[in-house]
Scaffold this motif. Structure first.
Motif, PDB file in Angstrom:
ATOM      1  N   ASP A 158       6.719   7.076  -4.110  1.00  0.00           N
ATOM      2  CA  ASP A 158       5.481   7.674  -3.614  1.00  0.00           C
ATOM      3  C   ASP A 158       4.266   7.021  -4.254  1.00  0.00           C
ATOM      4  N   PRO A 159       3.366   6.434  -3.451  1.00  0.00           N
ATOM      5  CA  PRO A 159       2.229   5.712  -4.021  1.00  0.00           C
ATOM      6  C   PRO A 159       1.012   6.592  -4.309  1.00  0.00           C
ATOM      7  N   HIS A 160       1.107   7.881  -4.047  1.00  0.00           N
ATOM      8  CA  HIS A 160      -0.049   8.764  -4.170  1.00  0.00           C
ATOM      9  C   HIS A 160       0.071   9.738  -5.338  1.00  0.00           C
TER      10      HIS A 160
ATOM     11  N   ASN B 174      -4.325   6.977  -3.342  1.00  0.00           N
ATOM     12  CA  ASN B 174      -3.360   5.899  -3.512  1.00  0.00           C
ATOM     13  C   ASN B 174      -3.645   5.201  -4.845  1.00  0.00           C
TER      14      ASN B 174
ATOM     15  N   GLN C  45      10.470   1.904 -10.802  1.00  0.00           N
ATOM     16  CA  GLN C  45       9.963   1.506  -9.498  1.00  0.00           C
ATOM     17  C   GLN C  45      10.120   0.018  -9.225  1.00  0.00           C
TER      18      GLN C  45
ATOM     19  N   ALA D 152       5.100   2.698  -4.374  1.00  0.00           N
ATOM     20  CA  ALA D 152       4.563   2.849  -5.733  1.00  0.00           C
ATOM     21  C   ALA D 152       5.021   1.709  -6.628  1.00  0.00           C
ATOM     22  N   GLN D 153       4.219   1.448  -7.626  1.00  0.00           N
ATOM     23  CA  GLN D 153       4.595   0.507  -8.667  1.00  0.00           C
ATOM     24  C   GLN D 153       4.089   1.058  -9.987  1.00  0.00           C
TER      25      GLN D 153
ATOM     26  N   LYS E 217       0.825  -1.208   0.000  1.00  0.00           N
ATOM     27  CA  LYS E 217       0.000   0.000   0.000  1.00  0.00           C
ATOM     28  C   LYS E 217       0.865   1.266   0.000  1.00  0.00           C
ATOM     29  N   TRP E 218       2.079   1.169   0.482  1.00  0.00           N
ATOM     30  CA  TRP E 218       2.906   2.361   0.677  1.00  0.00           C
ATOM     31  C   TRP E 218       4.098   2.474  -0.262  1.00  0.00           C
TER      32      TRP E 218
ATOM     33  N   LEU F 281      -2.474   2.374  -6.276  1.00  0.00           N
ATOM     34  CA  LEU F 281      -2.733   0.939  -6.223  1.00  0.00           C
ATOM     35  C   LEU F 281      -4.141   0.659  -5.716  1.00  0.00           C
TER      36      LEU F 281
ATOM     37  N   GLY G   4       0.720   6.514 -11.914  1.00  0.00           N
ATOM     38  CA  GLY G   4       1.301   7.238 -10.797  1.00  0.00           C
ATOM     39  C   GLY G   4       2.063   8.471 -11.236  1.00  0.00           C
TER      40      GLY G   4
END
Length: 163
Positions: A110-112, A151, A74, A56-57, A53-54, A153, A67
């Protein structure tokens, strides 16, 4: 007892306390109190780990939210920004098609993304997946949950649940 011997005892005791006992205590407390977070907040689908969850991909499919731009791949396990000044002619241009994505990811992890950036992708996603735009916008609102960012993901998992 000589002052050198006393200093050696203090240094040894400090190393054991700060280098072994304290990290061990934090690890045990973290595992006991926050087991999911301590294990990396991993997300599983059908028994397979699909991400964290935290962290990035990269998502490149037209049917997914994308993203933030990043200077690193990533999937390499590396992190790092491009460290280039705005005035550097070698700095990649910001994609004008990505409102709200003014800056690249500083760490690459950064996943957001901003809600504005997510909203700019609604039309592409809804057309690719043959969904109503309101459904895609609902996912953004629900994922944001009052925040100014979302987020990636988690939104993409919600898209997959729609079919």
């Amino acid at each position: 007892m000589s002052s050198i011997k006393q200093a050696g005892i203090v240094v040894s005791l400090t190393m054991v306390l700060c280098g072994v006992a304290y990290p061990f205590a934090l690890t045990v407390a973290g595992q006991a109190l926050f087991p999911s977070q301590a294990e990396g907040s991993l997300i599983e689908r059908d028994g397979e780990q699909i991400g964290s969850k935290w962290i990035a991909q990269p998502f490149v499919s037209e049917g997914y939210f994308h993203g933030r731009p990043t200077a690193v791949d990533q999937l390499t396990g590396q992190s790092g920004g491009d460290n280039m000044a705005e005035s550097n002619p070698d700095r990649p241009e910001h994609d004008s098609k990505l409102p709200g994505a003014i800056e690249t990811s500083g760490s690459g992890l950064d996943p957001h993304i901003s809600i504005e950036h997510a909203m700019s992708q609604v039309k592409r996603i809804s057309e690719t997946r043959s969904l109503d735009e309101s459904e895609v916008e609902r996912i953004i609102r629900e994922t944001a949950d009052g925040e100014s960012y979302v987020n990636v993901l988690m939104m993409n998992l919600s898209l997959d649940e729609l079919g």
